[in-house]
Design an enzyme around this catalytic site. Structure first.
Site, PDB file in Angstrom:
ATOM      1  N   SER A 263       0.822  -1.200   0.000  1.00 37.14           N
ATOM      2  CA  SER A 263       0.000   0.000   0.000  1.00 37.14           C
ATOM      3  C   SER A 263       0.859   1.255   0.000  1.00 37.14           C
ATOM      4  CB  SER A 263      -0.901  -0.002   1.241  1.00 37.14           C
ATOM      5  OG  SER A 263      -1.479   1.260   1.474  1.00 37.14           O
ATOM      6  N   LYS A 264       0.431   2.250  -0.768  1.00 38.44           N
ATOM      7  CA  LYS A 264       1.131   3.529  -0.770  1.00 38.44           C
ATOM      8  C   LYS A 264       1.075   4.187   0.601  1.00 38.44           C
ATOM      9  CE  LYS A 264       0.590   4.879  -5.639  1.00 38.44           C
ATOM     10  NZ  LYS A 264       0.043   5.905  -6.554  1.00 38.44           N
ATOM     11  N   ARG A 265       0.001   3.942   1.323  1.00 40.64           N
ATOM     12  CA  ARG A 265      -0.163   4.585   2.629  1.00 40.64           C
ATOM     13  C   ARG A 265       0.701   3.947   3.709  1.00 40.64           C
ATOM     14  NH1 ARG A 265      -6.562   4.201   3.071  1.00 40.64           N
ATOM     15  NH2 ARG A 265      -5.974   2.146   2.298  1.00 40.64           N
TER      16      ARG A 265
END
Length: 503
Positions: A263-265
């Site tokens: 995930s980018k987050r």
């Protein structure tokens, strides 16, 4: 799984909503390998119809990231091609999508929906209150005559255009990666999805499909998260009477702990970050090819040409891959060790310049010095960004009390006075030699150990800390040669003085 006959036409169609995710590069790579293995074309298309999430500069990042890894394209925004433009907003401006949405409206296969976002939210809330777990929107306008829809639209009331999904029957499609077995979805489990937003801009479900058809895409290879949306795409192909492409949904890449997808987050997965940290593009290319694909379950290190020759869709696994940062680091180390000294110096140079250790325009002297130091770290390097730290003491002063704690000079089972004796003897012995090369330095210091009747460990350890400021460094004799005679002797004197202050 049926055999694939070339030539194939595949595409990578990212949305410019931020930095390119490394998982997106994996999707692009599998498409690229498919095109190169089976013969055909790989197309890059930018799908920028999501105005709210559009990030300026993201399209450039996509192109730069793909090129860095080594993925080129046969048709795309920058090089054109017979089915351009290859940016969806430009295709929208040219009116490419309008005739096809009109065709669906005229055939009664799509309709204008005047339901507002507020009304839609109320309908969802009411369904939830009634215990309906999955709200499936069916607009009241789906049964209106087209003339009535146009009449209301003419009043200026905003509307979207939705797919008129069948209420009965089944939608079936096959997926190569899932063994070619039919995936069956009951149409009453679907809803009337938006095809055209109230702004007039097409959404992904509609625009990508029209583009894939017009660009003659034969195989749609994308992430498995699109499997639930594929029935809508199949319906559209059938409504238009177009031949379906072959669907191949790629397995997800899970986080290292297996808890959810990369995930980018939560994860450091922007492609440019791997470049910043000093991963070689050859490493990323090779490692990503193994994320959901395997040649024989054993072979891992493969060149581009070997991957092209060996890549087949049959070997893509439906089960999720799992990201392994340690394995990626190890593979990068392997590829680094494959480089020659000069090649590695070229790769390391930008990192040395960024750290301020070498000038923006490296002089011949700076370049030659870097070349001489590379062998000292070649076997230890796993990320190129580690080079400045590993080589720092060759370029910066080593100062007791600042660079290191003088107490670190003292070997185990020794005190400050004994260490001073060792370092004074080392300084005197080294100052007598003019052949400042690793063999001569080793001969001198080993002879000193015999003379002092001490083991090499304590003496060499104290010298290492004195000249590098560290207890762990490249081989001592090579390190002394790299630092040079004058600086080495000066650092020994500084260490002796620091120890004397401790008495």
């Amino acid at each position: 799984m049926s055999a694939i006959e070339g030539p194939v036409r595949v595409r990578f169609a990212p949305s410019p909503t931020g930095s390119l995710h490394i998982g997106g590069v994996r999707t692009a790579l599998f498409n690229w390998l498919c095109a190169r293995h089976y013969g055909g074309q790989f197309i890059l298309r930018i799908e920028d119809t999501d105005e709210k999430r559009f990030v300026p500069g993201a399209a450039d990042d996509i192109s730069a990231s793909l090129r860095w890894v080594g993925i080129d394209w046969d048709e795309g925004p920058d090089i054109g091609g017979p089915y351009g433009p290859y940016v969806q907003s430009q295709r929208f401006e040219q009116g490419i999508y309008q005739p096809f949405i009109e065709q669906l409206l005229e055939a009664g296969l799509a309709y204008m929906s005047f339901t507002t976002e507020e009304e839609l939210a109320q309908m969802r809330a009411a369904a939830e209150a009634a215990g309906i777990k999955a709200f499936r929107f069916r607009g009241p306008e789906r049964d209106w005559p087209l003339a009535k829809q146009r009449e209301v639209a003419a009043t200026g009331k905003p509307y979207t255009i939705r797919l008129k999904t069948p209420l009965e029957g089944e939608t079936r499609f096959r997926d190569l990666i899932r063994g070619g077995d039919e995936i069956v979805v009951h149409n009453d489990q679907l809803q009337d999805i938006v095809l055209i937003k109230s702004t007039g801009m097409p959404v992904y479900h509609f625009a990508h499909l029209v583009d894939d058809h017009l660009m003659k895409i034969t195989h749609v290879m994308r992430g498995e998260e699109w499997v639930p949306s594929t029935p809508y795409h199949v319906l559209l192909y059938d409504f238009f009477g177009w031949p379906r492409p072959v669907f191949a949904h790629l397995p997800a890449i899970l986080r290292q702990d297996g808890r959810g997808k990369l995930s980018k987050r939560k994860d450091d997965v922007a492609t440019y970050r791997f470049r910043e940290r000093g991963y070689l593009p050859e490493t990323i290319f090779n490692y990503l090819a193994l994320q959901g694909w395997s040649y024989d379950g054993v072979t891992e290190i493969m060149t581009r040409d070997e991957l092209i020759a060996r890549f087949t869709l049959e070997r893509i696994q439906p089960s999720p891959a799992r990201w392994n940062p340690e394995k990626l680091r190890d593979m990068n180390g392997i590829y680094i060790r494959k480089l020659t000294t000069e090649q590695l110096a070229e790769r390391v140079l930008p990192f040395m310049q960024r750290a301020g250790l070498i000038g923006e325009l490296a002089s011949e002297e700076e370049w030659s010095y870097l070349i001489s130091l590379i062998p000292l770290i070649h076997e230890r390097l796993e990320e190129l960004q580690e080079a400045p730290e590993l080589l720092m003491f060759f370029y910066r002063d080593v100062i007791p009390g600042e660079t290191y704690n003088p107490a670190d000079l003292i070997p185990k089972k020794h005190d400050a006075g004994q260490t001073i004796t060792l370092l004074r003897a080392a300084h005197e012995a080294l100052s007598q030699i003019t052949d400042w090369t690793p063999p001569a330095l080793e001969t001198t210091l080993r002879a000193l150990c015999e003379q002092l009747q001490v083991k090499p460990g304590p003496l060499f350890g104290a010298i290492r800390v004195a000249v590098t400021g560290r207890s762990v460094a490249p081989p001592l004799f090579d390190t002394l040669a790299g630092i040079g005679r004058e600086r080495s002797l000066s650092r020994l004197n500084a260490a002796i003085a620091a120890l004397e202050q401790m008495l």
